[in-house]
Design an enzyme around this catalytic site. Structure first.
Site, PDB file in Angstrom:
ATOM      1  CD  GLU A  42      -2.753   1.088   2.570  1.00  0.00           C
ATOM      2  OE1 GLU A  42      -3.829   1.703   2.558  1.00  0.00           O
ATOM      3  OE2 GLU A  42      -2.349   0.435   3.556  1.00  0.00           O
TER       4      GLU A  42
ATOM      5  CE  LYS B  80      -7.463   1.020   3.424  1.00  0.00           C
ATOM      6  NZ  LYS B  80      -6.308   1.743   4.041  1.00  0.00           N
TER       7      LYS B  80
ATOM      8  CB  CYS C 206      -4.206  -1.719   4.648  1.00  0.00           C
ATOM      9  SG  CYS C 206      -3.267  -1.316   6.164  1.00  0.00           S
TER      10      CYS C 206
END
Length: 270
Positions: free
Chosen positions: A41, A115, A157
């Site tokens: 990321e 995301k 994440c």
């Protein structure tokens, strides 16, 4: 059988420098015969503040970060997961999507995941505070891409804490899931290993988790410990807190065997 690689970096605010380092590790992964390479990321920019990523935002299909990924994939004939890239929105100059692009071995952009779960957290014990939603708009779509080596799920994440996202991928027939990440030192030391392994075990899939590591220019500390985990929860390869590359061979026949011999997912009642 396919060999995959997870790259671990300590990125900063200098995009040019970050891309040069990323290329170094991509070359290392290629030398280790990886066919699918996953970057962490924010691999191209982790700025002094959140607005730095907005300043280097790119339109979809245009920009030096996307051009870099396409060129690297084509040059080395590999598939690349481009961590996350700040992609511009049509209606504002103040926010971006944290977009994770998948490139094929011809340099074509095959799929994109924005995301979904944003890191808005305050940790009073360590006086850490993160408000990702100030500069990032969450995505809405679960993405599972078809590839020559199986169905590939994309997550980023903080998504790892939301098992329903991964179960939705399972229902779409996912074989392996990539997880570019930048876990903090505090949360990573407590939860990283158990969360990545749990998502692999409960969905009987391979997890390829590529992380940021070390102390960054902005003072943030990330946990590292990139890893590749098999469908039984075994850590096949891992890296502590150095920058570098980890590789492992993914065997989809083994994944099918695990599901056949231990058909837990067919026993679901809700």
């Amino acid at each position: 059988m396919i060999r995959v690689a997870a790259i671990q970096m300590t990125s900063n605010s200098d995009v040019k420098k970050n891309l040069a380092i990323a290329e170094k590790w991509i070359q290392e992964a290629v030398l280790k015969d990886a066919r699918l390479i996953v970057l962490p990321e924010m691999f191209a920019v982790m700025g002094m503040d959140q607005m730095d990523k907005v300043k280097v935002r790119e339109k979809k299909g245009h920009g030096r970060i996307q051009d870099f990924l396409a060129e690297q994939a084509k040059k080395y004939g590999v598939w690349i997961v481009g961590g996350t890239i700040p992609v511009a929105l049509d209606n504002t100059d103040e926010k971006v999507h944290a977009a994770c692009f998948l490139y094929d071995d011809q340099g074509n952009s095959i799929s994109r995941y924005d995301k979904i779960h944003l890191f808005d957290v305050t940790l009073s014990a360590t006086r850490e505070s993160y408000h990702e939603s100030k500069t990032t708009l969450p995505g809405e779509k679960v993405v599972v891409a078809s590839t020559p080596f199986g169905k590939l799920g994309l997550a980023v994440c903080y998504d790892i804490r939301f098992p329903e996202l991964f179960r939705t991928m399972h229902d779409q027939g996912v074989d392996m899931i990539v997880l570019p990440a930048a876990f903090t030192e505090t949360t990573g030391s407590a939860h990283w290993d158990v969360l990545v392994r749990a998502r692999a075990i409960e969905n009987q899939v391979y997890m390829i988790a590529a992380a940021q590591t070390g102390v960054h220019e902005n003072g943030r500390k990330t946990y590292g410990h990139s890893m590749i985990v098999d469908p039984w929860g075994k850590v096949m390869a891992s890296l502590s807190q150095d920058e570098g590359v980890v590789v492992a061979d993914i065997d989809l026949d083994y994944a099918r065997k695990v599901r056949e011999e231990f058909p837990v997912l067919t026993h679901r009642r809700m």
